[in-house]
Design a protein around this motif. Structure first.
Motif, PDB file in Angstrom:
ATOM      1  N   THR A  17       0.806  -1.223   0.000  1.00  0.00           N
ATOM      2  CA  THR A  17       0.000   0.000   0.000  1.00  0.00           C
ATOM      3  C   THR A  17       0.837   1.270   0.000  1.00  0.00           C
ATOM      4  O   THR A  17       0.358   2.327  -0.392  1.00  0.00           O
ATOM      5  N   GLN A  18       2.075   1.168   0.405  1.00  0.00           N
ATOM      6  CA  GLN A  18       2.961   2.325   0.504  1.00  0.00           C
ATOM      7  C   GLN A  18       3.386   2.808  -0.873  1.00  0.00           C
ATOM      8  O   GLN A  18       3.545   2.031  -1.798  1.00  0.00           O
ATOM      9  N   ARG A  19       3.573   4.098  -0.993  1.00  0.00           N
ATOM     10  CA  ARG A  19       4.072   4.747  -2.218  1.00  0.00           C
ATOM     11  C   ARG A  19       3.175   4.524  -3.433  1.00  0.00           C
ATOM     12  O   ARG A  19       3.646   4.431  -4.556  1.00  0.00           O
ATOM     13  N   ARG A  20       1.895   4.398  -3.196  1.00  0.00           N
ATOM     14  CA  ARG A  20       0.939   4.287  -4.298  1.00  0.00           C
ATOM     15  C   ARG A  20       0.274   5.638  -4.500  1.00  0.00           C
ATOM     16  O   ARG A  20       0.323   6.499  -3.639  1.00  0.00           O
ATOM     17  N   LEU A  28      -8.887   1.962  -0.992  1.00  0.00           N
ATOM     18  CA  LEU A  28      -8.621   0.953   0.025  1.00  0.00           C
ATOM     19  C   LEU A  28      -9.306   1.316   1.342  1.00  0.00           C
ATOM     20  O   LEU A  28      -9.930   0.474   1.989  1.00  0.00           O
ATOM     21  N   LYS A  29      -9.215   2.584   1.721  1.00  0.00           N
ATOM     22  CA  LYS A  29      -9.845   3.073   2.949  1.00  0.00           C
ATOM     23  C   LYS A  29     -11.361   2.889   2.899  1.00  0.00           C
ATOM     24  O   LYS A  29     -11.973   2.383   3.846  1.00  0.00           O
ATOM     25  N   LYS A  30     -11.970   3.268   1.793  1.00  0.00           N
ATOM     26  CA  LYS A  30     -13.427   3.115   1.630  1.00  0.00           C
ATOM     27  C   LYS A  30     -13.840   1.636   1.631  1.00  0.00           C
ATOM     28  O   LYS A  30     -14.854   1.259   2.206  1.00  0.00           O
ATOM     29  N   ARG A  31     -13.046   0.800   0.983  1.00  0.00           N
ATOM     30  CA  ARG A  31     -13.346  -0.631   0.941  1.00  0.00           C
ATOM     31  C   ARG A  31     -13.375  -1.222   2.352  1.00  0.00           C
ATOM     32  O   ARG A  31     -14.285  -1.960   2.708  1.00  0.00           O
ATOM     33  N   TRP A  32     -12.371  -0.893   3.163  1.00  0.00           N
ATOM     34  CA  TRP A  32     -12.329  -1.419   4.525  1.00  0.00           C
ATOM     35  C   TRP A  32     -13.456  -0.844   5.382  1.00  0.00           C
ATOM     36  O   TRP A  32     -13.964  -1.518   6.270  1.00  0.00           O
ATOM     37  N   GLN A  33     -13.868   0.384   5.131  1.00  0.00           N
ATOM     38  CA  GLN A  33     -15.018   0.940   5.865  1.00  0.00           C
ATOM     39  C   GLN A  33     -16.268   0.118   5.582  1.00  0.00           C
ATOM     40  O   GLN A  33     -17.015  -0.216   6.497  1.00  0.00           O
ATOM     41  N   TRP A  34     -16.484  -0.219   4.322  1.00  0.00           N
ATOM     42  CA  TRP A  34     -17.662  -1.016   3.969  1.00  0.00           C
ATOM     43  C   TRP A  34     -17.553  -2.445   4.500  1.00  0.00           C
ATOM     44  O   TRP A  34     -18.548  -3.027   4.936  1.00  0.00           O
ATOM     45  N   LEU A  35     -16.363  -3.028   4.475  1.00  0.00           N
ATOM     46  CA  LEU A  35     -16.186  -4.381   5.008  1.00  0.00           C
ATOM     47  C   LEU A  35     -16.471  -4.426   6.507  1.00  0.00           C
ATOM     48  O   LEU A  35     -17.163  -5.329   6.990  1.00  0.00           O
ATOM     49  N   VAL A  36     -15.961  -3.435   7.250  1.00  0.00           N
ATOM     50  CA  VAL A  36     -16.202  -3.379   8.700  1.00  0.00           C
ATOM     51  C   VAL A  36     -17.677  -3.123   8.967  1.00  0.00           C
ATOM     52  O   VAL A  36     -18.287  -3.768   9.823  1.00  0.00           O
ATOM     53  N   TRP A  37     -18.276  -2.192   8.233  1.00  0.00           N
ATOM     54  CA  TRP A  37     -19.692  -1.883   8.446  1.00  0.00           C
ATOM     55  C   TRP A  37     -20.564  -3.101   8.149  1.00  0.00           C
ATOM     56  O   TRP A  37     -21.490  -3.416   8.888  1.00  0.00           O
TER      57      TRP A  37
END
Length: 135
Positions: A17-20, A28-37
């Protein structure tokens, strides 16, 4: 108060995820928010989400290829910890409010890669959340 959420994919490696480009990080941030929700909605208590103050968050990553570097393992959990905060499970993700423990476990035979998150706390701050924030 304690939750146990199972996300159907392992946390990413920090090296991946680094240096992208910033849009990759945003997605990626939005995807994990939806997965957790989504995981939270399967076990939402009737009173709604109660935010945990001074929480201990245990993340166990089950993947076929282990991350051998501890910094890489913890760094890859950043989108996940941010998502937990964003969904209202913890009050804040700073060191004063959250004690993080990230471990890896070997996949069992026939198991799919996944992540198990267990936020728990003895001190509970009653904050109700009914809808995902800003969706």
């Amino acid at each position: 108060m304690r939750y146990e959420l199972t996300i159907p994919e392992p946390t990413p490696s920090l090296n991946r995820t680094q240096r992208r480009h910033w849009t990759h990080g945003y997605k990626l941030k939005k995807r994990w928010q939806w997965l957790v929700w989504g995981a939270l909605m399967t076990q939402l208590p009737p009173q709604g989400v109660i935010a945990l103050n001074r929480a201990r968050v245990t993340v166990t990553r089950y993947a076929p290829y282990p991350i051998r570097d501890r910094d890489n393992l913890y760094g890859g959990c950043k989108p996940l910890i941010d998502a937990i905060k964003r969904c209202g499970l913890i009050v804040d993700d700073d060191a004063a409010n959250v004690d993080k423990e990230v471990t890896e476990a070997k996949l069992g035979k026939g198991e799919r890669p996944h992540t198990v998150i267990t936020p728990s706390s003895s001190a509970v701050e009653a904050v109700k959340v009914t809808l995902p924030p800003e969706y």
